[in-house]
Each structure stands twice: as C-alpha cells, then as structure tokens.
Design an enzyme around this catalytic site. Structure first.
Site, PDB file in Angstrom:
ATOM      1  N   ASP A   1      -5.257   1.842  -3.637  1.00  0.00           N
ATOM      2  CA  ASP A   1      -7.088   1.856  -3.274  1.00  0.00           C
ATOM      3  C   ASP A   1      -7.379   3.249  -2.763  1.00  0.00           C
ATOM      4  OD1 ASP A   1      -5.163   1.772  -0.701  1.00  0.00           O
ATOM      5  OD2 ASP A   1      -5.974   0.099  -0.763  1.00  0.00           O
TER       6      ASP A   1
ATOM      7  N   ASP B   1      -0.916   0.958  -4.859  1.00  0.00           N
ATOM      8  CA  ASP B   1      -1.697   0.598  -5.251  1.00  0.00           C
ATOM      9  C   ASP B   1      -3.068   0.916  -5.126  1.00  0.00           C
ATOM     10  OD1 ASP B   1      -2.613   0.947  -2.055  1.00  0.00           O
ATOM     11  OD2 ASP B   1      -2.618  -1.272  -1.246  1.00  0.00           O
TER      12      ASP B   1
ATOM     13  N   SER C   1       0.764  -1.364   0.209  1.00  0.00           N
ATOM     14  CA  SER C   1       0.073  -0.444   0.131  1.00  0.00           C
ATOM     15  C   SER C   1       0.851   1.140  -0.362  1.00  0.00           C
ATOM     16  CB  SER C   1      -1.004   0.285   1.144  1.00  0.00           C
ATOM     17  OG  SER C   1      -2.191   0.923   0.666  1.00  0.00           O
TER      18      SER C   1
ATOM     19  N   ASP D   1      -2.717   6.380  -3.831  1.00  0.00           N
ATOM     20  CA  ASP D   1      -1.335   5.185  -3.593  1.00  0.00           C
ATOM     21  C   ASP D   1      -0.485   4.410  -4.247  1.00  0.00           C
ATOM     22  OD1 ASP D   1      -2.855   3.729  -2.964  1.00  0.00           O
ATOM     23  OD2 ASP D   1      -2.616   3.516  -1.270  1.00  0.00           O
TER      24      ASP D   1
END
Length: 576
Positions: free
Chosen positions: A307, A305, A144, A303
């Site tokens: 999400d 990833d 993340s 960010d």
C-alpha cells in the site's frame, strides 16, 4: 496473583487451547517474558489487530485471530448482511496464509461465505475485491511495514475502506464480548468448501483491478512514446507487490523494468533489509547497485502489503535523491491537475484530500487550479470515508488523495492507498518530464520556485513494551496539560487538541471546536506558519512528531526543520 499471571494460568487451563501451545507456554522461564505476553489482551482497535506473533493474550496467534473473527462475524450477523460474505487477503509475513485460513473457516462456520485470495495480494486489491464481489466486509492479514516479528488483522467494510466510527466501535464491542475461546465457531475446510462457504477468488478479479489502475493513466500516448526510453528499477522488498506492480507497469507500456532479484521473492524474514519500509532509504541499497548497472532513471519500492511506495530519482548531477511521501504527493497533485486542465477534464467541484500531517504545499497548488482541498485525520481510511461521502452526496469529485507516509490513490476503485497505482504514477511522471528534458527531481524544484520552499519532517521515537507504552502516555499528557509557548525559537499561536476537541488561540484566548473526530493528536501552529503535530502511532510502539515549514530556500527550510527537531527532542528528554 497479578493480572498477567491470572491470564497466563487461564491459557494453561483452557480446554479450547491445544496442548502444543500450552507446552510452549509452560516452557517459558523468564518471568518478564510471561508478563510481556500476558499483561493485557491484544486490543482490537479501530483498524483491527496488530502485534508480535506468538502465544499469549498480548500476541497475535490463531486464538486472538479467532476471537477477532468471531466478533466480526457476530457483528455482521447482527447487521443481517452475512449472505454477502467476507473477502480475505494476506501478504508474505509469517503465519499470514495460516491466519487467513483460520479467519475464513470461522466466517464459514458462522454461515458467512469467505472469499479468499489463493496467494498473497496487496491491500488495495483486497479493498477493490470487497466492492467488486459485493462483500459486506474484508480482512487483510498484514503488519504493513513493521519488523518481521509482527503481523496484523485489518478490517474493511462494504465500501472497501477500513472501518470508521461508529461502526468501528460496534465491531470492537462484539470482539470484546467474545469472552472465551469456546465461543469461537469452527468448521473443517472440506465441509466449508463443499458448502461453498470457503471460496478462492479468481483471476477475473485481478484483471478487473488492473483495468481500474490503467484507467488512472493521464497520458497513455506519452507513455507509448517514452515507454522504452525510461529505465526503471523495482524492488518489492519480498512482499506482495511483485507481480501486480510488474504486470501494471507492463500494461501501461513501460518496457525497461529491472527487478532487484535478491528482494523479488516472498521472504517472511525480510532478510535483505533491517526494516521493510520504503520510507527508509537504506532499503534501496541493492536497488541503487542495480541502478548503476542499468543506468536507471527511477527506483521504486513497495512495502510488504504494497500500500506504500517509495521512490528515488536522479537530480541534475545524476545522483539519486529520495522522494518523500509529501514530495510525491505534491508532484502528483500538480501533475494530475495540470493534465486534467490541459485535457479539459478538470471538474468544477474537484477536490484533493490529504491528512492533517501532510504537506501544506498542496494548498497553493489546489488554489492555482481552482480545486478544493480537504484535510482529514491521519489514516487513509478517512480519505476513503470522504470518497464514499462524495459518491453519496455528489458534493465533490474526488481527484487525488495522499498521506505523508508514502500512500496515495487516484480513482475510486479502491478505498485505501495503492502502491501498485503509485508505482505506475511515479513512472508516468518520470517519463513525462524526461520527454521535456527534465528529471522528476528537477520538476519538484520547479514547483518549489512556483509555490514556495516547503519542507516536512517526521521524527519517530520507538518505546517498546509496557514501560514504553506508559512513557508515550506520560509525554502526551505533559504536552496536553502544558502547551509549549515556543518551539524551535518560534512562538506557538494556536494549539489544537483533537482528543479534547478544543482549539485554542494562545494570543487571544479564544477557543473553538474541532471539525474532525476525536483522536489522540496535538497540533501546534507557530507564528511564521510552521506547524508541529504529535501523535502516538496506531500501529507501532512509537511516538511521532510531524513538522511542516516554509522558507525562502531549501537549505533555510531544512535548517528550520532541524531546529524544531532538536527542540522537540530536548523537550521530550525533560519528561521523566
């Protein structure tokens, strides 16, 4: 011999660990470095693995990833769902593609087809692919928004959500049962491809995902009118959002999207930022420079990833103001509910879902529209769990879900927070209010006037390594065993302990049970309705304090947050 030394020696003698890895381990001269790498096994928790990349039992590497994959494979085989396969995605972090291939080939060796994205993709696209391809599980290689030295291994189940109890415990048991690396099954890639046990996910899945994102637009006709009048600056922060976000903004009808070139392409070092997290306004430094050049109305960033999505918008004086996850959640809840009501699409059993550490401003907004509100534990997987339950029982119609940590989702196409959708949503709201002669920040001020001046704060204390972990445990133990009588000058009237499952009214002494699962979380309600929540981060070496207040004005609300922040810091400092 101490335990960490035993583990270190076992790695050096293990016939299933390659010589290059052993040579690197033998070359470590710092005893503390050996201890940090081997003082424990990298724990496979309820969300999977997350750790610093490197060799050792307490690091993320092809062996710890292999053990996690073999354990998951064993669990799937016991469930008898191996023919459905596992979907795999990865982001731009160091070793993400390599770890994805390691995992895919282990599943293949266990007779479980692996369906792997051919290049980096956001977490929500993996969540979507699991259901679209009918897989039994999914894996994402990502850490993340953690610093660049980290990576992780997140596990999803057939519903597209991260695994929850009791399945998470079952998977953990199987992972822990893999006692040595010799138990990990292996297959060469050429053989796996030939046997159709290692497959690349095609573009049709991307296209299906985009269709579902576009289906969440509330006002496509308005965007058609305003699409060339809103100037948008976007930064993917070197991550997986770059192509999907730009593609979906274009499909929605936004014409003026300017990309921060320095942060456009994948970069595992995230070299233009200290920390690739859109919750930190410093990541928008380059975006703000570009915004001044193109007269932007809104800045958005995702960010690595993709999400999480962060945004900055102009105030009435033309200065950029950061929108927190709570602010976006409040704006989006009001926008979605108001548009649905206006269009006659507000169901009688509609519900908004949020986490217990997210703003209480949602409560009066939902009440105003006659919509239900459900609180869940921290983690979007619990929102995904609710969506699944609604579909199975028909009890509610899911309208929107969000958490304070910059994540949200409308629609049920994914079961995790979606930065792609969030980016489109913020731009749609900005266009909607611009057509009415308002900035998105001015729209937020209108909500404050209508529902009260809510302010929320998050205080994170980083405590790294073995000593840091012990200190976090000491602090939680102290608060748990010695409930504070007051915080920030206000009496504590309710103490909720989600670990012991005991909720206690400090005024009456009355106790009740928790309606939510066991979690290491403490929640205090103060006499004026203010609340404070304490929990260790599940993904980083941090202790987090969440604060929620309401006051008669923005400054008064901020003063309350500041006073609580200072009091918490003082109380923590007293704990050795």
């Amino acid at each position: 011999m101490e335990d960490y030394r035993v583990r270190y020696q076992q790695w050096l003698e293990d016939p299933f660990i390659d010589e290059e890895t052993k040579a690197e381990l033998r070359g470590i001269t710092d005893e503390n470095e050996i201890k940090e790498r081997f003082f424990k096994e990298l724990e496979f928790g309820t969300g999977g693995l997350r750790g610093i990349i490197g060799n050792g039992s307490n690091r993320l590497n092809r062996y710890t990833v292999g053990k996690a994959s073999q354990g998951l494979a064993n669990y799937i085989k016991k469930e008898g769902t191996q023919k459905q396969g596992v979907a795999i995605a990865y982001d731009s972090r160091f070793m993400s593609p390599e770890f994805a291939e390691v995992a895919g080939l282990i599943f293949a060796a266990n007779g479980i087809p692996a369906y792997v994205y051919p290049s980096l993709r956001p977490v929500p696209m993996l969540s979507f692919a699991v259901r679209e391809l009918g897989c039994t599980a999914g894996v994402v290689l990502t850490a993340s928004h953690n610093p660049p030295e980290y990576n992780g291994y997140k596990v999803y189940w057939a519903d597209g959500a991260q695994v929850v109890a009791p399945r998470d415990k079952g998977i953990i048991t199987e992972v822990n049962a893999v006692e040595n690396f010799g138990q990990i099954q292996r297959m060469e890639k050429a053989e796996a491809v030939e046997k159709k046990l290692y497959n690349l996910i095609g573009e049709e899945v991307d296209e299906a995902f985009d269709r579902n994102v576009q289906a969440q637009l509330m006002n496509p006709e308005m965007i058609a009118r305003m699409g060339d009048k809103l100037n948008i600056v976007y930064t993917p922060l070197h991550g997986s959002g770059n192509l999907p976000v730009r593609r979906n903004l274009a499909k929605a009808g936004f014409k003026n999207v300017f990309i921060v070139k320095e942060q456009e392409l994948p970069d595992s070092s995230f070299s233009t930022v200290d920390y690739p997290n859109p919750e930190d306004t410093k990541v928008f430094t380059l975006a703000r420079k570009l915004a001044a050049e193109v007269n932007a109305d809104v800045l958005i960033g995702t960010d690595p990833d993709c999400d999480r999505m962060g945004a900055m918008v102009k105030d009435s004086e033309g200065n950029f103001v950061a929108l927190t996850g709570n602010m976006v959640g409040a704006l989006a809840t009001d926008y979605i509910l108001s548009q649905r009501k206006e269009q006659g699409r507000l169901p009688a059993n509609g519900v908004v879902v949020k986490t217990i550490v997210s703003t209480e401003m949602i409560t009066p907004i939902c009440r105003a529209y006659g919509v239900g509100k459900i609180d869940v534990l921290t983690g979007f997987k619990y929102i995904g769990e609710q969506i699944k339950g609604f579909e199975e029982t028909g009890s509610h119609t899911y309208l929107f879900g969000f958490e304070e940590s910059y994540g949200c989702l409308a629609g049920t196409y994914a079961r995790d927070k979606d930065g792609v959708y969030a980016a489109v949503l913020v731009c749609e709201m900005a266009a909607y209010y611009k057509e009415k002669g308002m900035t998105l920040y001015e729209a937020l001020l209108k909500l404050y006037e209508a529902y009260g001046y809510y302010r929320d704060g998050v205080k994170s204390m980083t405590m790294k390594g073995l000593e840091g972990m012990a200190r976090i445990q000491r602090i939680m133990k102290t608060f748990r065993e010695n409930t504070p009588q007051e915080l920030g000058g206000y009496k504590v009237i309710m103490a909720k302990d989600y670990q012991t499952q005991v909720f206690r009214n400090l005024e009456t002494g009355e106790e009740s049970g928790s309606p939510l699962p066991v979690s290491d979380v403490l929640h205090y309600t103060l006499e004026d309705g203010t609340w404070v929540c304490i929990r260790p981060s599940g993904t980083e070496p941090k202790l987090k304090f969440y604060i929620g207040v309401k006051a008669d004005g923005l400054q008064a609300a901020q003063d309350k947050v500041d006073a609580l922040d200072a009091d918490i810091e003082a109380k923590v400092a007293e704990i050795a």
